[in-house]
Structure formats: structure tokens, C-alpha cells
Design a protein around this motif. Sequence first.
Motif, PDB file in Angstrom:
ATOM      1  N   TYR A 148      12.607  25.914 -28.035  1.00 42.87           N
ATOM      2  CA  TYR A 148      12.155  25.767 -26.663  1.00 42.87           C
ATOM      3  C   TYR A 148      12.907  24.608 -26.027  1.00 42.87           C
ATOM      4  CZ  TYR A 148       8.453  29.034 -27.807  1.00 42.87           C
ATOM      5  OH  TYR A 148       7.770  30.144 -28.197  1.00 42.87           O
ATOM      6  N   HIS A 149      13.762  24.945 -25.070  1.00 43.38           N
ATOM      7  CA  HIS A 149      14.561  23.936 -24.384  1.00 43.38           C
ATOM      8  C   HIS A 149      13.751  23.335 -23.237  1.00 43.38           C
ATOM      9  CE1 HIS A 149      18.545  25.222 -26.129  1.00 43.38           C
ATOM     10  NE2 HIS A 149      17.796  26.273 -26.387  1.00 43.38           N
ATOM     11  N   LEU A 150      13.678  22.029 -23.190  1.00 43.94           N
ATOM     12  CA  LEU A 150      13.060  21.336 -22.065  1.00 43.94           C
ATOM     13  C   LEU A 150      14.194  20.968 -21.102  1.00 43.94           C
ATOM     14  CD1 LEU A 150      10.384  20.218 -20.973  1.00 43.94           C
ATOM     15  CD2 LEU A 150      10.940  18.065 -22.094  1.00 43.94           C
ATOM     16  N   ARG A 151      14.140  21.526 -19.915  1.00 49.26           N
ATOM     17  CA  ARG A 151      15.227  21.362 -18.956  1.00 49.26           C
ATOM     18  C   ARG A 151      14.663  20.863 -17.632  1.00 49.26           C
ATOM     19  NH1 ARG A 151      18.730  26.892 -19.700  1.00 49.26           N
ATOM     20  NH2 ARG A 151      20.137  25.752 -18.304  1.00 49.26           N
ATOM     21  N   GLY A 152      15.271  19.818 -17.089  1.00 48.32           N
ATOM     22  CA  GLY A 152      14.754  19.271 -15.846  1.00 48.32           C
ATOM     23  C   GLY A 152      15.692  18.270 -15.229  1.00 48.32           C
ATOM     24  N   VAL A 200      16.202  33.296 -18.490  1.00 47.60           N
ATOM     25  CA  VAL A 200      15.582  34.567 -18.104  1.00 47.60           C
ATOM     26  C   VAL A 200      14.063  34.522 -18.207  1.00 47.60           C
ATOM     27  CG1 VAL A 200      17.585  35.967 -18.658  1.00 47.60           C
ATOM     28  CG2 VAL A 200      15.942  35.447 -20.447  1.00 47.60           C
ATOM     29  N   ASP A 201      13.535  33.663 -19.039  1.00 48.00           N
ATOM     30  CA  ASP A 201      12.081  33.612 -19.200  1.00 48.00           C
ATOM     31  C   ASP A 201      11.557  32.178 -19.153  1.00 48.00           C
ATOM     32  OD1 ASP A 201      13.312  32.920 -21.546  1.00 48.00           O
ATOM     33  OD2 ASP A 201      12.170  34.275 -22.827  1.00 48.00           O
ATOM     34  N   ALA A 202      12.201  31.340 -18.325  1.00 50.87           N
ATOM     35  CA  ALA A 202      11.793  29.942 -18.205  1.00 50.87           C
ATOM     36  C   ALA A 202      10.391  29.851 -17.608  1.00 50.87           C
ATOM     37  CB  ALA A 202      12.781  29.164 -17.358  1.00 50.87           C
ATOM     38  N   LEU A 203       9.637  28.843 -18.063  1.00 46.91           N
ATOM     39  CA  LEU A 203       8.257  28.625 -17.637  1.00 46.91           C
ATOM     40  C   LEU A 203       8.100  27.218 -17.083  1.00 46.91           C
ATOM     41  CD1 LEU A 203       6.641  30.003 -20.908  1.00 46.91           C
ATOM     42  CD2 LEU A 203       6.854  31.249 -18.752  1.00 46.91           C
ATOM     43  N   PRO A 204       7.200  27.029 -16.090  1.00 49.87           N
ATOM     44  CA  PRO A 204       6.533  28.057 -15.291  1.00 49.87           C
ATOM     45  C   PRO A 204       7.487  28.619 -14.236  1.00 49.87           C
ATOM     46  CG  PRO A 204       5.916  25.898 -14.517  1.00 49.87           C
ATOM     47  CD  PRO A 204       6.809  25.667 -15.695  1.00 49.87           C
ATOM     48  N   GLN A 205       7.000  29.558 -13.419  1.00 48.07           N
ATOM     49  CA  GLN A 205       7.862  30.164 -12.415  1.00 48.07           C
ATOM     50  C   GLN A 205       8.330  29.127 -11.410  1.00 48.07           C
ATOM     51  OE1 GLN A 205       6.116  33.504 -10.447  1.00 48.07           O
ATOM     52  NE2 GLN A 205       8.031  34.153  -9.475  1.00 48.07           N
ATOM     53  N   GLN A 206       7.414  28.249 -10.998  1.00 49.80           N
ATOM     54  CA  GLN A 206       7.752  27.122 -10.140  1.00 49.80           C
ATOM     55  C   GLN A 206       7.961  25.890 -11.004  1.00 49.80           C
ATOM     56  OE1 GLN A 206       8.240  27.460  -6.827  1.00 49.80           O
ATOM     57  NE2 GLN A 206       7.729  29.639  -7.007  1.00 49.80           N
ATOM     58  N   ASP A 207       8.894  25.025 -10.611  1.00 48.26           N
ATOM     59  CA  ASP A 207       9.137  23.812 -11.387  1.00 48.26           C
ATOM     60  C   ASP A 207       7.846  23.020 -11.560  1.00 48.26           C
ATOM     61  OD1 ASP A 207      11.749  24.603 -11.294  1.00 48.26           O
ATOM     62  OD2 ASP A 207      12.369  23.133  -9.788  1.00 48.26           O
ATOM     63  N   PHE A 208       7.714  22.401 -12.732  1.00 48.54           N
ATOM     64  CA  PHE A 208       6.545  21.583 -13.047  1.00 48.54           C
ATOM     65  C   PHE A 208       6.851  20.148 -12.598  1.00 48.54           C
ATOM     66  CE2 PHE A 208       2.718  21.559 -15.886  1.00 48.54           C
ATOM     67  CZ  PHE A 208       2.382  20.235 -15.735  1.00 48.54           C
ATOM     68  N   ASN A 209       6.127  19.654 -11.591  1.00 48.59           N
ATOM     69  CA  ASN A 209       6.390  18.335 -11.017  1.00 48.59           C
ATOM     70  C   ASN A 209       5.660  17.247 -11.796  1.00 48.59           C
ATOM     71  OD1 ASN A 209       7.980  19.075  -8.575  1.00 48.59           O
ATOM     72  ND2 ASN A 209       6.119  20.198  -8.058  1.00 48.59           N
ATOM     73  N   VAL A 210       6.339  16.104 -11.999  1.00 45.60           N
ATOM     74  CA  VAL A 210       5.743  14.951 -12.667  1.00 45.60           C
ATOM     75  C   VAL A 210       6.120  13.696 -11.904  1.00 45.60           C
ATOM     76  CG1 VAL A 210       5.713  16.006 -14.968  1.00 45.60           C
ATOM     77  CG2 VAL A 210       7.750  14.779 -14.213  1.00 45.60           C
ATOM     78  N   SER A 211       5.473  12.602 -12.280  1.00 46.96           N
ATOM     79  CA  SER A 211       5.783  11.302 -11.685  1.00 46.96           C
ATOM     80  C   SER A 211       6.964  10.670 -12.418  1.00 46.96           C
ATOM     81  CB  SER A 211       4.569  10.371 -11.785  1.00 46.96           C
ATOM     82  OG  SER A 211       3.446  10.933 -11.149  1.00 46.96           O
ATOM     83  N   PRO A 212       7.700   9.777 -11.762  1.00 49.25           N
ATOM     84  CA  PRO A 212       8.754   9.045 -12.471  1.00 49.25           C
ATOM     85  C   PRO A 212       8.156   8.227 -13.619  1.00 49.25           C
ATOM     86  CG  PRO A 212       8.944   8.747 -10.092  1.00 49.25           C
ATOM     87  CD  PRO A 212       7.619   9.405 -10.332  1.00 49.25           C
ATOM     88  N   GLY A 213       8.913   8.104 -14.697  1.00 46.19           N
ATOM     89  CA  GLY A 213       8.471   7.328 -15.852  1.00 46.19           C
ATOM     90  C   GLY A 213       8.374   8.195 -17.091  1.00 46.19           C
ATOM     91  N   TRP A 214       7.837   7.604 -18.145  1.00 45.21           N
ATOM     92  CA  TRP A 214       7.721   8.299 -19.424  1.00 45.21           C
ATOM     93  C   TRP A 214       6.598   9.329 -19.365  1.00 45.21           C
ATOM     94  CZ3 TRP A 214      11.108   8.109 -23.335  1.00 45.21           C
ATOM     95  CH2 TRP A 214      12.049   7.070 -23.329  1.00 45.21           C
ATOM     96  N   VAL A 215       6.915  10.549 -19.785  1.00 48.19           N
ATOM     97  CA  VAL A 215       5.971  11.668 -19.734  1.00 48.19           C
ATOM     98  C   VAL A 215       5.986  12.385 -21.079  1.00 48.19           C
ATOM     99  CG1 VAL A 215       5.371  13.838 -18.596  1.00 48.19           C
ATOM    100  CG2 VAL A 215       6.348  11.957 -17.255  1.00 48.19           C
ATOM    101  N   LYS A 216       4.805  12.648 -21.626  1.00 52.09           N
ATOM    102  CA  LYS A 216       4.694  13.459 -22.834  1.00 52.09           C
ATOM    103  C   LYS A 216       4.315  14.878 -22.402  1.00 52.09           C
ATOM    104  CE  LYS A 216       2.988  11.843 -26.638  1.00 52.09           C
ATOM    105  NZ  LYS A 216       2.007  11.247 -27.571  1.00 52.09           N
TER     106      LYS A 216
END
Length: 788
Positions: free
Chosen positions: A609-613, A659-675
Motif C-alpha cells: 500500500y503506497h502512501l502518496r501525497g 487505478v484504485d487509490a483511496l479515498p476518491q477525494q484527497d484526505f486532508n490533514v494539518s501540517p506536521g507529523w501525522v500517523k
Amino acid sequence: MKSRYFFIALLLCLCANAEAEWFLRGSHNAWVALQMNSAGAGTNTMQLNGVVFGSAGSIKFDRFGDWKENYGVGGLNGSNIPVAAGTWNIKFFTDTKNWNISPAVPVDIPYHIRGTFNAWAEGTLMIRIGATDNYERCINFTGGDSNGGPRFKIDPNGNWGDAIPAADFVVLPGWVRVAFNSTSKIINVQQNMAPNCGEPNNSSSQASSNLSSSGQASSNLSSSLQASSDPAASSQASSDLSASSIGASSLAASSVAASSLGASSLGSSASSAPTSIYHLRGTFNAWAEGTFMLPLGGDLYERCVNFTGGDSNGGPRFKIDPNGNWGDAIPAADFVVSSGWVRINFNSSSKAITVQQNLAANCGQTGSSSLGSSSSSTASNIYHLRGTFNAWAEGTFMLPLGGDNYERCVNFTGGDSNGGPRFKIDPNGNWGDAIPAADFPVSIGWVRITFNSGTKAINVQQNLTPNCGGQPGSSSQGSSLGSSSSSIASSIYHLRGTFNAWAEGTFMLPLGGDLYERCVNFTGGDANGGPRFKIDPNGGWMDAVPAADFVVSQGWVKINFNSSSKAITVQQNLAPNCGQPGGSSSLGSSSPGSSSLGSSSSSAQVTSYHLRGTFNSWAEGTLMSEIGTTNTYEQCVNFINGDSKGGPRFKIDPNGGWVDALPQQDFNVSPGWVKISFNAATKVITAQENLPTNCGSQVFHLRGTHNGWAEGDLFASVDNIQPLWTICRNFGPAGANNPRFKVDPSGGWGPDAFPAADVLTSGWTSILIDGVKVVTLTKDMLPNCGAP
């Protein structure tokens, strides 16, 4: 005779009373008389264990519980005895009227802080303060939820059965430091704090402690040791503690920073936050977190810094902050240095700090050095790429290719007020030795930058397709990388084709031995032809196979590759994600190792599972790590900023082809370290934001033949007390391939990788480490190490 018996009986009575009627009173319980227990007949010792002080205070010993005969500093009716924040075992010696106060070690229970900031989820653990029963956490409350404003509870076991308090604890929006005592169940908060609960004025200066840093009792203790119902209690402790057996050892850890909590429970005792992450904070970086001390091995750390001046509070100076929250910064007073280049050395065990000042640029030797050339070898694997693409900021690291070669793919969208697109490579993040001397100009668009740390040579490939894919009109690319890169990258195979615009980063997945596999959906071709691909062993197109592009049909295709024979076989016309074949197979029954492809192919697929952002320019290659043998995957990422299309955000890409990236809309987060957590079965994604560096946990990379020696395969923490980390991976069969691994705590193959020699293993292997060495190694296990 009767007089003699009476006298003996009186002595026995007095002796019994000496041990039976003693009371402890103190600020921790509003000076209530609490009867002490005898340590044993004939010991002349009364005791109480596990006495909790949520903040620094004081005690006295009361003979009858009525203040008529009480003992403190100075003896009978003496002044209050100071006690630091913590949990203590307290003894009183009835014959000498002296006492002993020693730390008690409570059971370390994981306490989850759950609230509106994390959608009431488990997993955000309170951080224990040393060996006390005090815990803390710094949280950014950005708002409430449908049930009300910002608030939280503390959940000892993660099941909500005994969450504290009964009603939600309400706070104001913003940064809040939450302190919790596991014995008294008292919760205190500091609100309206600066980001990361730092000092609002960026000064490192902490309020002075109630006890001197030398370990001796101060002659002028704070007036917070208040008199109580004790008519003889003094608001100031005497400077004469000679009658006490507390000694320096029990007082040395009691340095307490002033706060809105009064004498805070967040003292300078060692934190359970990761002890191998040390922030160097000072006037050179406006006292910010993020400038890490570099490990030299063992307990030794080092950093070279250029102090150009001081600030409004004084001249050049610094502190070392183990956990980034200022609670246990070292030393107590700022460490003052001269302007100029300074090499700072730190011993994490002794807490000793030494500096070499007035050095040449980049701490080049102007005289003798206690480190010799070792310092340069430590820093040589950290190269910041800084330019117009990232506003010249630190933190975009060149990626190691092996040997002295590094590489990075960057999209230059424009220049700045000083000129067009350009960059420099900064070895230590302080600009003192950035390469080259003049900015390196490039064209607008995607650029692959390669750097040799030995020769300092920089090469670029410009006008590339997105993510530095193949040159327009051809899948073939020349390479500016020397042949040395292949020695490291020989077990990393990039699958590049029309499905990903011929970009690097879609890795073939190891099946064991020389066999690799990947499942890809080919939706079409490109300007040069139909769906096709190549396998690129080192990512530079030097030795891609086959010589001519491998042509396939549109749809889902399973690709198998033998790294020894270079044989490529494919299965085409498959169901989504390469489920059971929907048509003919080019492998048929003669498929080499067909038994290993069956159901195992799906297990290989779901572990990728690639985390792409925005944090990695939406590139493949940042893999999420499976937590145990569950369907849950996790990754910790630092989102510095967004991009031209919006703020920090990400998607999870199961197969690397979008082709099957999740979710359909980008998942928004705040700046900084995120788990980020992901359940592969339910497709639920959760994110914990505003976390401390590395999400508050030590990181250990498992690097070996199973993953081409790459970073990113992270151990999972299983025990926060000792602590312990574990991982289960399939290394394939034993044999000529010699399956093996090392553990790399900081990434980048620094000097803390262990053990010295590769660890040989085979098959499914369970690995347990304690952060220093391999503790348990069980190989040739059942699939998934025997778990369902």
C-alpha cells in the motif's frame, strides 16, 4: 519486684507505641494525618509506600496526629521537609528521628487520551514522566464535534470501561498540555500555549526550579511549599537538611518548570519519549524543534552549527531537548557559546555536553579534535536539496543510491524574486557548505538530480515526464549514474511502463529467492505504442530488461521476473487485482514455481500500500507497514506543506497505478507529523494529527534481502515499558541467496544499524528487538508466523 515488672511493662508499652502511632502529613493530602505502618518489629522504622505528589510539596511526621509532637527539618517542631513531584516510598526512623524518601516505581499502564482532536480514537498514548506515575501529552484542539466543544477523556485500557473523568474534560481550542496522575486520577491542563506547547516567545529559558540543579537542597525554597493546618509549619524550608537521609540523589530529579499548574508535575526527570531523538534548539534556529543531534554510536551524538548571533534574550546559546516539548531540556540553564561555527557533542547517558568553538566553516579543524574524521562520516549521508521548488527550506533529502551516489526527482514550477528555477545541495542544513557555490539553474518542469558526495559532482536530467518518467517519445533513458549504484540497487527492481508513464517507484515484490512479482492494470498505451513495460534494476535505465519493450494486452496483468535468468513471464486478462484468471494464461501449467503464485499472489498484493501525497510529491514508494498480521497498515509522515492544488493531503494507492487509490477525494490533514492508519478489509482511513516528531515513537527499519535493503519496513511497538518492537516477514528459502537482514534505527544506514554482521534467516521469520540488539529470532515459521 512489682516496681520492676511495672517498669519493664512501661518500656514495652513505650516501644510498641513508638512504632504503632506515627502519622505522615503533607501538602499532597492537605496535611491530613495518615497513619504509617511498621517496617517490622524491632526496626524502629515506620513507612508508607507509593505516596503521590502531583507537584512539588512538603511533609512532616506527627507523633500522635495532633501536632503536639512533630518532626521536620531541624528535628522536633522543625520546618517542612521538601518533596519533589513524583511517587515516593517514605520511611521515618523513630529512634534517630531521621527519614528516607526514595522513588517508587509504579506499573507502566498505557493511558490513551481520546477526544475531539482524534475523533475519540485509541492510540494516542500519554507519555510517562520518568519513573513517576505522572503522564503528559501535548495536543492541538482545533475544534469540537457534533456533541460539543473541544474536550477529552483519559482511557486506561482502551475499552472505555474506566475512562477518566466521568464527564468529558472541556478545554479551549488551541495547544493544550494535559498532565495526568495515574494514582490520584487528577488531571491538570495548560491552555493557550504556543505550537507544540513550546514557549510563546521562543525562548528556551525555563522558570527556575524549586531545588537547585546541583542536587543539594536550596536554601531558599519556593513559597509554594505553603503552610497548612500545621501551626508550626513553615512556608520556607530550612537550608539545613543534615538530619535527612534524602541526599542529593532523591532531590536531583526534582527540577520543576513553573507553569499555570504551579509547581508542575512535568519535571526534568527522564521522559519515556524516545531517547534516541534529541532536538538541538537555540538562537541559531529560533529555538525550534527539528534540528536533530546526529548519532555517532552508543550514547554519543554530535551536531555542527553556525551561530550567527543571539536573540532578544541574550547571546548565542542552545539547549538539547530529548522529546521536543521542553519538559526535560538539557542543561537547566542555556548553554552559552561564541558566535561562529561550533561542534556540539552530547552523551545521552551522562547528559554531558561539550563544545568546540571558533571552528572553520562546517567545523573544519582549526586545532585538535576529539572526534577526528568521524564527524564527517556521520553527516555525509544527510544532504538537503534546497531550491525554488521548496522555498529553499531544509528537509527535502537526497535519496541514497549506494556508495557516494544520491538522487532526487523534483518538479520546478518556477523561480522566485531572485531568478529562475534553481537549487543547491546543503550537506548539513546550515548553508555553510552548500554545493555548488553559485545556484544550479534548471528548466521549469520535472528534473532528476544526482549527486556524488565524494566528487561533489551534480548531474541533472531535465524536461522529464511527471515523477521523472521516461523521456517523451521513448521508454529508454540515458543515465548519469555510475555503475556503482547497481551494487546496492541490484535487488530493487522498478517496473516501468505505460501504466505509470515510465516512472520509477513501482517496485517488483519479492516472492523469495530470485523471484519477483507485480500485479498491474494496463489501461492503455502511449504515443509510441500500446500497453508495454520494462523492468529497471537500478532506476537509471542503464540495464533495463528486456532490450525491447515487453508488450501486453490491456487489463490486469500479473508480471513475474527471475532476477538471475532475467526471464519475464506474464498472466493476462485477469480479474481486478489479479484475482482468478478470466482467460488464457501465458504461463499455463509449466509456470515456474506456479504453486507459489496461487493464493500467495493476493497476499503479496495486499501488503503493498503506497502512501502518496503532498509530502512526497505524490510519488510511489512510501509503503505502509502492516501492524502484526492484521488487516491494519500504518505510516508516520511529516506534512510540511501542501502544493499548488491545495494543503497537506494524501491518498492510499494499493497497487501503485492510481487505478484504485483511496479515498476518491484527497484526505486532508494539518501540517506536521501525522500517523495514518488503514484497514485493508474495511477501507477505513484514520489520521492522528499534531503528533510529536516521528509520531512520538522510536522508528526501526527492517532492511534485508526481502525488501532490497530499502528503508520503510517498520517494526511495530509491542511494549512501551521495556520497550520492545516486533515484525514478521517472509525471507524466502535458504540457499545461494542467503536471506538476511539488519535493523536500521534512524534510516540512512547510519552508525547505529545493528548487528555488525547481517543476520541470516529463512522463510517466515519473527523478529523481536529491544532497540539495542536482536533479542529473539524464530525462522522457518508457518505463513504469517503462525497467526491466522
